[in-house]
Design an enzyme around this catalytic site. Structure first.
Site, mmCIF file in Angstrom:
data_model
loop_
_atom_site.group_PDB
_atom_site.id
_atom_site.type_symbol
_atom_site.label_atom_id
_atom_site.label_comp_id
_atom_site.label_asym_id
_atom_site.label_seq_id
_atom_site.Cartn_x
_atom_site.Cartn_y
_atom_site.Cartn_z
ATOM 1 N N TRP A 1 0.831 -1.216 0.000
ATOM 2 C CA TRP A 1 0.000 0.000 0.000
ATOM 3 C C TRP A 1 0.857 1.255 0.000
ATOM 4 C CZ3 TRP A 1 -4.308 -1.144 -1.926
ATOM 5 C CH2 TRP A 1 -4.981 -2.324 -1.592
ATOM 6 N N ASP B 1 -1.491 6.603 6.383
ATOM 7 C CA ASP B 1 -2.588 5.719 5.994
ATOM 8 C C ASP B 1 -2.831 4.761 7.163
ATOM 9 O OD1 ASP B 1 -4.227 3.712 5.000
ATOM 10 O OD2 ASP B 1 -2.977 3.245 3.260
ATOM 11 N N LYS C 1 -11.929 -1.843 6.822
ATOM 12 C CA LYS C 1 -11.159 -2.782 7.634
ATOM 13 C C LYS C 1 -11.694 -2.808 9.071
ATOM 14 C CE LYS C 1 -8.790 -3.086 3.926
ATOM 15 N NZ LYS C 1 -7.615 -2.364 3.491
HETATM 16 C C1 LIG Z 1 -7.139 -1.934 2.074
HETATM 17 C C2 LIG Z 1 -6.102 -0.887 2.157
HETATM 18 C C3 LIG Z 1 -5.992 0.133 1.185
HETATM 19 C C4 LIG Z 1 -6.870 0.177 -0.047
HETATM 20 O O1 LIG Z 1 -8.157 0.519 0.273
HETATM 21 P P1 LIG Z 1 -9.264 0.747 -0.857
HETATM 22 O O2 LIG Z 1 -10.392 1.334 -0.083
HETATM 23 O O3 LIG Z 1 -9.568 -0.579 -1.459
HETATM 24 O O4 LIG Z 1 -8.722 1.708 -1.849
HETATM 25 C C5 LIG Z 1 -5.025 1.081 1.358
HETATM 26 N N1 LIG Z 1 -4.204 1.075 2.420
HETATM 27 C C6 LIG Z 1 -4.280 0.112 3.367
HETATM 28 C C7 LIG Z 1 -3.342 0.138 4.524
HETATM 29 C C8 LIG Z 1 -5.225 -0.892 3.259
HETATM 30 O O5 LIG Z 1 -5.286 -1.850 4.202
#
Ligand SMILES: *Cc1c(COP(=O)(O)O)cnc(C)c1O
Length: 359
Positions: free
Chosen positions: A101, A171, A195
């Protein structure tokens, strides 16, 4: 009805009481005679909903007044572009690469300016967090970027990097609201909610006000400017209304259960059950350096791909689903987000112990 123990990395398990409340309100939301899905986002009932969601999130995280809370769309991945488009004033940013990511965010940023990889743990399949105490931070960097909990690899920053005075952008998709956080240490915190908080598609950005300006990359679409969302209370256009409503319910669930301090204590206990077993098992072992282990995502392997596949199949049949690891790590991954009950992890460990005795 039968619910499974769902160890999916995302979309992932949500609190059962939240799902039940949503079901109860599906046909008639609090006497409006309609579902939240069918309701104008300009209605009083919905405005109350989003206002309460923001207020509850502010309480949970102790968000200072000089930070905006933005409910946006496009998932976390949309932010990979929005961040450089809005924040790269000098067209320079430093990225720490701790997994897929972070790497995707870094690659996206390269389209808009000079994005430097100042550290990486790619050399050991992202199984650790690099030492970030004295990185070669660029003099004119607009921000330093991290992915705080690495969903795929199961690592977590337990100490934030020394950014040498630059704004930190993080993030937190897979550790959102899993523990208390000092928001003032960040320029921006953001995460997709699927998540740990709600339905996919919604992304929440918490941004210090002075970073939200009109000085963005020329050509930045209206919808991709933070200012558009900040100036309109996240309602420039129709927001992901139903998704935000579910997030709001999860915020209230967290508040009822003692907030983030309690959540962290619960998550620590829960993760310890699994990690302690992995550390004592002769069959299974964790793939992450101990000090960098995530409380949310726990990858583990037997060391034999065929045996891994057999175990995943047996576990699925026993009601422990979505344990297959990411293809780049192999093996298994148990995602044990806030809403995964202690009993779920205890039951999984019980199953693993029994399995280990059989093979
Ligand atoms: C799942 C995830 C993403 C991507 O998320 P989307 O909503 O599918 O774009 C980005 N960063 C992390 C840390 C993730 O776990």
């Amino acid at each position: 009805m039968s619910r499974v123990y769902n160890f999916s990395a995302g979309p992932a398990v949500l609190p059962e009481s939240v799902l039940q409340e949503a079901a109860d309100e599906m046909l008639d939301y609090r006497g409006t005679g309609m579902s939240v899905m069918e309701m104008s986002h300009r209605s009083k009932a919905y405005q109350t909903n989003i206002d309460e969601a923001e207020a509850d999130l502010r309480t949970l995280m102790g968000i200072p007044d000089n930070y905006k809370v933005l409910f946006m769309q496009g998932g976390a991945s949309q932010q990979f572009a929005m961040i450089p488009m809005n924040l790269m004033k000098n067209k320079v940013a430093d990225y720490i690469i701790t997994g897929q990511w972070a790497k995707k965010a870094w690659q996206e940023a390269q389209m808009y300016g000079q994005a430097n990889a100042v550290a990486s743990s790619a050399d050991k399949t992202f199984s650790y967090i690099p030492d970030c105490s004295d990185l070669p931070i660029s003099e004119n960097a607009d921000y330093v970027y991290i992915c705080e909990n690495n969903t795929i690899y199961g690592t977590k920053y337990w100490q934030l990097p020394n950014t040498k005075g630059k704004d930190l952008v993080s993030d937190v998709s897979s550790c959102f609201l899993s523990e208390p956080v000092d928001v003032s240490k960040y320029g921006m915190i953001y995460g997709g909610v699927q998540k740990n908080i709600g339905p996919a598609g919604v992304v929440i950005g918490i941004i210090r006000e002075d970073l939200i300006t009109e000085d963005v990359l020329p050509g930045t679409p209206t919808m991709l400017r933070y200012k558009t969302h900040a100036d309109n209370g996240s309602m420039y256009n129709t927001p992901p209304a139903y998704g935000i409503y579910i997030c709001g319910k999860v915020f209230k669930w967290l508040l009822r259960n003692g907030g983030l301090t309690e959540m962290k204590a619960y998550n620590e206990k829960k993760a310890a059950i699994l990690y302690d077993y992995l550390d004592s098992s002769k069959l299974f072992h964790g793939t992450v350096v101990k000090k960098d282990r995530s409380l949310m995502n726990v990858p583990f392997v037997t060391g034999d791909a065929e045996l891994d596949a057999k175990f995943v199949k047996a576990a699925t049949e026993a009601g422990f689903v979505n344990l297959k690891g990411h293809r780049t790590v192999g093996g298994m991954r148990a995602s044990i987000y806030n809403a995964m009950p202690m009993e779920g992890v205890k039951a999984l460990v019980g199953f693993m112990e029994k399995y280990e005795k059989q093979v």
